[in-house]
Write an enzyme that holds these catalytic residues in place. Sequence first.
Site, PDB file in Angstrom:
ATOM      1  N   CYS A   2       0.865  -1.183   0.000  1.00  0.00           N
ATOM      2  CA  CYS A   2       0.000   0.000   0.000  1.00  0.00           C
ATOM      3  C   CYS A   2       0.898   1.227   0.000  1.00  0.00           C
ATOM      4  O   CYS A   2       2.099   1.118   0.153  1.00  0.00           O
ATOM      5  CB  CYS A   2      -0.859   0.042   1.264  1.00  0.00           C
ATOM      6  SG  CYS A   2      -1.824  -1.440   1.526  1.00  0.00           S
ATOM      7  N   ARG A  27       1.240   1.629  -5.944  1.00  0.00           N
ATOM      8  CA  ARG A  27       1.384   0.658  -4.853  1.00  0.00           C
ATOM      9  C   ARG A  27       0.055   0.018  -4.463  1.00  0.00           C
ATOM     10  O   ARG A  27       0.015  -0.892  -3.625  1.00  0.00           O
ATOM     11  CB  ARG A  27       1.991   1.343  -3.624  1.00  0.00           C
ATOM     12  CG  ARG A  27       3.348   1.954  -3.868  1.00  0.00           C
ATOM     13  CD  ARG A  27       3.875   2.616  -2.626  1.00  0.00           C
ATOM     14  NE  ARG A  27       4.117   1.652  -1.569  1.00  0.00           N
ATOM     15  CZ  ARG A  27       5.224   0.946  -1.433  1.00  0.00           C
ATOM     16  NH1 ARG A  27       6.205   1.123  -2.275  1.00  0.00           N
ATOM     17  NH2 ARG A  27       5.367   0.089  -0.448  1.00  0.00           N
ATOM     18  N   TRP A  74      -3.862  -1.569  -1.178  1.00  0.00           N
ATOM     19  CA  TRP A  74      -3.827  -2.795  -1.981  1.00  0.00           C
ATOM     20  C   TRP A  74      -4.268  -3.878  -1.014  1.00  0.00           C
ATOM     21  O   TRP A  74      -3.517  -4.317  -0.149  1.00  0.00           O
ATOM     22  CB  TRP A  74      -2.396  -3.037  -2.481  1.00  0.00           C
ATOM     23  CG  TRP A  74      -2.226  -4.292  -3.264  1.00  0.00           C
ATOM     24  CD1 TRP A  74      -1.713  -5.483  -2.828  1.00  0.00           C
ATOM     25  CD2 TRP A  74      -2.556  -4.492  -4.643  1.00  0.00           C
ATOM     26  NE1 TRP A  74      -1.701  -6.392  -3.843  1.00  0.00           N
ATOM     27  CE2 TRP A  74      -2.205  -5.823  -4.959  1.00  0.00           C
ATOM     28  CE3 TRP A  74      -3.108  -3.677  -5.626  1.00  0.00           C
ATOM     29  CZ2 TRP A  74      -2.397  -6.349  -6.232  1.00  0.00           C
ATOM     30  CZ3 TRP A  74      -3.293  -4.218  -6.888  1.00  0.00           C
ATOM     31  CH2 TRP A  74      -2.939  -5.530  -7.177  1.00  0.00           C
ATOM     32  N   ASN A 100       1.149  -0.211   6.100  1.00  0.00           N
ATOM     33  CA  ASN A 100       1.457  -1.019   4.928  1.00  0.00           C
ATOM     34  C   ASN A 100       2.169  -2.253   5.441  1.00  0.00           C
ATOM     35  O   ASN A 100       3.092  -2.143   6.235  1.00  0.00           O
ATOM     36  CB  ASN A 100       2.374  -0.203   3.995  1.00  0.00           C
ATOM     37  CG  ASN A 100       2.998  -1.050   2.906  1.00  0.00           C
ATOM     38  OD1 ASN A 100       2.402  -2.010   2.444  1.00  0.00           O
ATOM     39  ND2 ASN A 100       4.195  -0.690   2.496  1.00  0.00           N
ATOM     40  N   GLY A 101       1.734  -3.441   5.010  1.00  0.00           N
ATOM     41  CA  GLY A 101       2.365  -4.675   5.477  1.00  0.00           C
ATOM     42  C   GLY A 101       1.303  -5.663   5.910  1.00  0.00           C
ATOM     43  O   GLY A 101       0.113  -5.476   5.616  1.00  0.00           O
ATOM     44  N   GLU A 482       6.213 -19.300 -22.386  1.00  0.00           N
ATOM     45  CA  GLU A 482       6.185 -17.997 -21.699  1.00  0.00           C
ATOM     46  C   GLU A 482       7.322 -17.101 -22.202  1.00  0.00           C
ATOM     47  O   GLU A 482       7.122 -15.902 -22.424  1.00  0.00           O
ATOM     48  CB  GLU A 482       6.260 -18.220 -20.180  1.00  0.00           C
ATOM     49  CG  GLU A 482       6.374 -16.974 -19.337  1.00  0.00           C
ATOM     50  CD  GLU A 482       5.229 -15.975 -19.518  1.00  0.00           C
ATOM     51  OE1 GLU A 482       4.232 -16.297 -20.175  1.00  0.00           O
ATOM     52  OE2 GLU A 482       5.363 -14.855 -19.004  1.00  0.00           O
ATOM     53  N   LYS A 486       6.733 -13.427 -23.896  1.00  0.00           N
ATOM     54  CA  LYS A 486       7.348 -12.202 -23.358  1.00  0.00           C
ATOM     55  C   LYS A 486       8.104 -11.464 -24.452  1.00  0.00           C
ATOM     56  O   LYS A 486       7.988 -10.265 -24.606  1.00  0.00           O
ATOM     57  CB  LYS A 486       8.310 -12.599 -22.265  1.00  0.00           C
ATOM     58  CG  LYS A 486       8.287 -12.211 -20.881  1.00  0.00           C
ATOM     59  CD  LYS A 486       7.186 -11.788 -20.045  1.00  0.00           C
ATOM     60  CE  LYS A 486       5.768 -11.833 -20.487  1.00  0.00           C
ATOM     61  NZ  LYS A 486       4.842 -12.267 -19.498  1.00  0.00           N
ATOM     62  N   GLU A 489       5.661  -9.921 -27.176  1.00  0.00           N
ATOM     63  CA  GLU A 489       4.738  -8.846 -26.786  1.00  0.00           C
ATOM     64  C   GLU A 489       5.440  -7.519 -26.521  1.00  0.00           C
ATOM     65  O   GLU A 489       4.848  -6.464 -26.716  1.00  0.00           O
ATOM     66  CB  GLU A 489       3.856  -9.254 -25.601  1.00  0.00           C
ATOM     67  CG  GLU A 489       4.533  -9.298 -24.268  1.00  0.00           C
ATOM     68  CD  GLU A 489       3.575  -9.653 -23.143  1.00  0.00           C
ATOM     69  OE1 GLU A 489       2.472  -9.121 -23.103  1.00  0.00           O
ATOM     70  OE2 GLU A 489       3.962 -10.477 -22.288  1.00  0.00           O
ATOM     71  N   HIS A 505       9.406 -32.028 -37.362  1.00  0.00           N
ATOM     72  CA  HIS A 505       8.107 -32.234 -38.022  1.00  0.00           C
ATOM     73  C   HIS A 505       7.648 -30.972 -38.747  1.00  0.00           C
ATOM     74  O   HIS A 505       6.457 -30.789 -38.967  1.00  0.00           O
ATOM     75  CB  HIS A 505       7.071 -32.693 -36.994  1.00  0.00           C
ATOM     76  CG  HIS A 505       7.444 -33.996 -36.365  1.00  0.00           C
ATOM     77  ND1 HIS A 505       7.413 -35.195 -37.045  1.00  0.00           N
ATOM     78  CD2 HIS A 505       7.916 -34.290 -35.130  1.00  0.00           C
ATOM     79  CE1 HIS A 505       7.836 -36.167 -36.251  1.00  0.00           C
ATOM     80  NE2 HIS A 505       8.148 -35.635 -35.077  1.00  0.00           N
ATOM     81  N   LYS A 604      -3.434  -3.953 -19.772  1.00  0.00           N
ATOM     82  CA  LYS A 604      -3.095  -4.772 -18.608  1.00  0.00           C
ATOM     83  C   LYS A 604      -4.231  -5.693 -18.210  1.00  0.00           C
ATOM     84  O   LYS A 604      -4.026  -6.850 -17.892  1.00  0.00           O
ATOM     85  CB  LYS A 604      -2.719  -3.846 -17.441  1.00  0.00           C
ATOM     86  CG  LYS A 604      -2.231  -4.568 -16.209  1.00  0.00           C
ATOM     87  CD  LYS A 604      -0.873  -5.192 -16.441  1.00  0.00           C
ATOM     88  CE  LYS A 604      -0.406  -6.053 -15.291  1.00  0.00           C
ATOM     89  NZ  LYS A 604       0.583  -7.056 -15.744  1.00  0.00           N
TER      90      LYS A 604
HETATM   91  C1  F6R Z   1       1.346 -11.265 -20.813  1.00  0.00           C
HETATM   92  C2  F6R Z   1       0.204 -10.990 -19.972  1.00  0.00           C
HETATM   93  C3  F6R Z   1      -1.111 -11.508 -20.389  1.00  0.00           C
HETATM   94  C4  F6R Z   1      -1.970 -11.884 -19.173  1.00  0.00           C
HETATM   95  C5  F6R Z   1      -3.385 -12.261 -19.618  1.00  0.00           C
HETATM   96  C6  F6R Z   1      -4.231 -12.713 -18.466  1.00  0.00           C
HETATM   97  O1  F6R Z   1       2.526 -10.767 -20.266  1.00  0.00           O
HETATM   98  O2  F6R Z   1       0.309 -10.334 -18.969  1.00  0.00           O
HETATM   99  O3  F6R Z   1      -0.985 -12.581 -21.254  1.00  0.00           O
HETATM  100  O4  F6R Z   1      -1.356 -12.962 -18.529  1.00  0.00           O
HETATM  101  O5  F6R Z   1      -3.984 -11.143 -20.219  1.00  0.00           O
HETATM  102  O6  F6R Z   1      -4.349 -11.714 -17.504  1.00  0.00           O
HETATM  103  P1  F6R Z   1      -4.810 -12.030 -16.030  1.00  0.00           P
HETATM  104  O7  F6R Z   1      -3.735 -12.875 -15.414  1.00  0.00           O
HETATM  105  O8  F6R Z   1      -4.952 -10.708 -15.377  1.00  0.00           O
HETATM  106  O9  F6R Z   1      -6.087 -12.794 -16.131  1.00  0.00           O
END
Ligand code: F6R
Length: 609
Positions: A2, A27, A74, A100-101, A482, A486, A489, A505, A604
């Site tokens: 937080c 935060r 948070w 916070n904690g 993964e 990364k 993207e 293949h 996000k």
């Molecule tokens: C990639 C990434 C996305 C999320 C996906 C699901 O770096 O962040 O692929 O993993 O949009 O998001 P959440 O986990 O919030 O359901």
Amino acid sequence: MCGIVGYIGEQSAYPILLEGLKKLEYRGYDSAGVALLCPEELKVIKAKGEISVLEEKIGNGFPSGTVGIGHTRWATHGAPSDINAHPHCGCSEEFAVVHNGIIENYLGLRSWLEKQGHHFVSETDTEVLAHLVEHFFDGDLLRAVVQSVKMVEGSFAMVAISENEKGKLVCARKDSPLVIGLGERENYIASDVPAFLGHTRKIYILEDGEIAVVTANSVEILSVGGEVLQKEVSEVTWDAAEAEKGGYPHFMLKEIMEQPRALRETMRGRLLKGCSEFSLPELNLTPEEIRSIEQVYIVACGTAYHAGLVAKYAMEKILHIPVEVDLASEFRYRAPLLNKKTLFIVISQSGETADTLAALRLARQKGNKVLAITNVVGSSVAREAHRVLYTWAGPEIAVASTKAYLTQLFSLYLLTYYLAQEKKLLSPEELKEAGEALYRLPEQVETILKRVDEVREIAAYLTSWESAFFIGRNLDYAVAMEGALKLKEISYIHAEAYASGELKHGTLALIVDGIPVIALVTQRAVIEKSLSNIKEVKARCGHVICFAQEGTIEFQREVDRVFYLPTNLDVLMPILTVVPLQLLSYYAAVGRNCTVDKPRNLAKSVTVE
Ligand code: F6R
């Protein structure tokens, strides 16, 4: 995690607190509040939602005091709500506290305080601090705070004010950050420097076990034992925008670097008795329920889906039951076969992903109990699931998920071993070995994070390519997926992950002179097979960058570059392997001048289908 702010001086405190909170919103942002010492009384105003909601609620008629504290939350204990928002007061509303904690012994303290006649209104751990301060107050706020923090176990950064001692703020810390900003006839307190960087660059950094009494004209720092400490004033050299990222150029790098702490938070209270016992009381599953689990179904999107793929390998190996992993957007439009003996798990950092939420609802409709693994307390997924296992990664701001993924993996391992323990599938020795191996991981991640320069060199090779491949077998294949996501993207390099055995293949046709092939070879049982696949790539002049456990095979002779990882149980290696891959993507993206934290076309939290 937080954000805390405090101000004492000659100016009106509210606008300064508000400005500070906005700087700390990274935060946490599920609720916010302020407490101001006004001439007539202590005024507390709080609101669920982002800081803008609080701002709207207060409007222009804000209280006029020149001393105050503020908080952006948070949620950890208790869902986001007006009541659970900070500041918290004791019974008399003469004291207010922001924190916070996590106070680990808050239940014990709460019932002790209730027996002394204290009445609680929220579900938070923090409220006990306010009542403790009130309980111990005998005319001296400092003494009351010292007595209170002596009783508290866990982590805290806190600030307390009282209408009985209007000219001071008292703050304390243990395992959560707190800094004091030094002004002219005014002083500031905050979780992080950006909160007051517009006002001062001179700071004291509070260390664990220190308590400070802050007035408009003085700052006195003491040990819990009461000894007055002489501290150096530090000068902040970052500019405000940088400082919000703690001095890092991007949130993504900051979040990668925060991973050891995030793992430790996720582990806290879940590995007991010298790592020999796994404890997940939040699952609230009876021994019969656990024994009856005959299948696991994991549904998620993107990176969270990749965490599920790792879990499939780990769970099938350790629990000996079939594990299905599905993309939420596919699951919801199929006719999935679930039954009463299926443990249904959804994984979502945000807890708001539309497809994941729809999958959860579908599973509920089919009569299944749903376990959610999520990072956001009070999110839709957390609210609608029957049980929640929180990943304590703290707010993740960068679009590319890093620390959330790592804590998802960690939670899934904890879950797997917990189920193995309850189903009596592993001996006490095996459980202890696993517990100790998990316990080592945060430190091992730390050692990898110190090798940034090595990764940066590898990334330099990638930046001029438009295509790259990630290969691996078994758990390494799940991590390869993964790694590829990364890279594509954030750097916009087209990256594909393949099971190493699949190359011949079709994909081998794409291997041309110098093309980067990232080969993950951490699984000892399939090293020889993986080596054959690497040789197939090398024979076509691919540029192979290998990630392997230290002390396995000497890969140097076979590949163009090798990054040796610290050793651990093979099954846990994904946690270590993915960290340099995150850094690799990051530096490749930086090298290509990409907007790392906000890649094009992405968001996000994907709250649409
Ligand atoms: C990639 C990434 C996305 C999320 C996906 C699901 O770096 O962040 O692929 O993993 O949009 O998001 P959440 O986990 O919030 O359901």
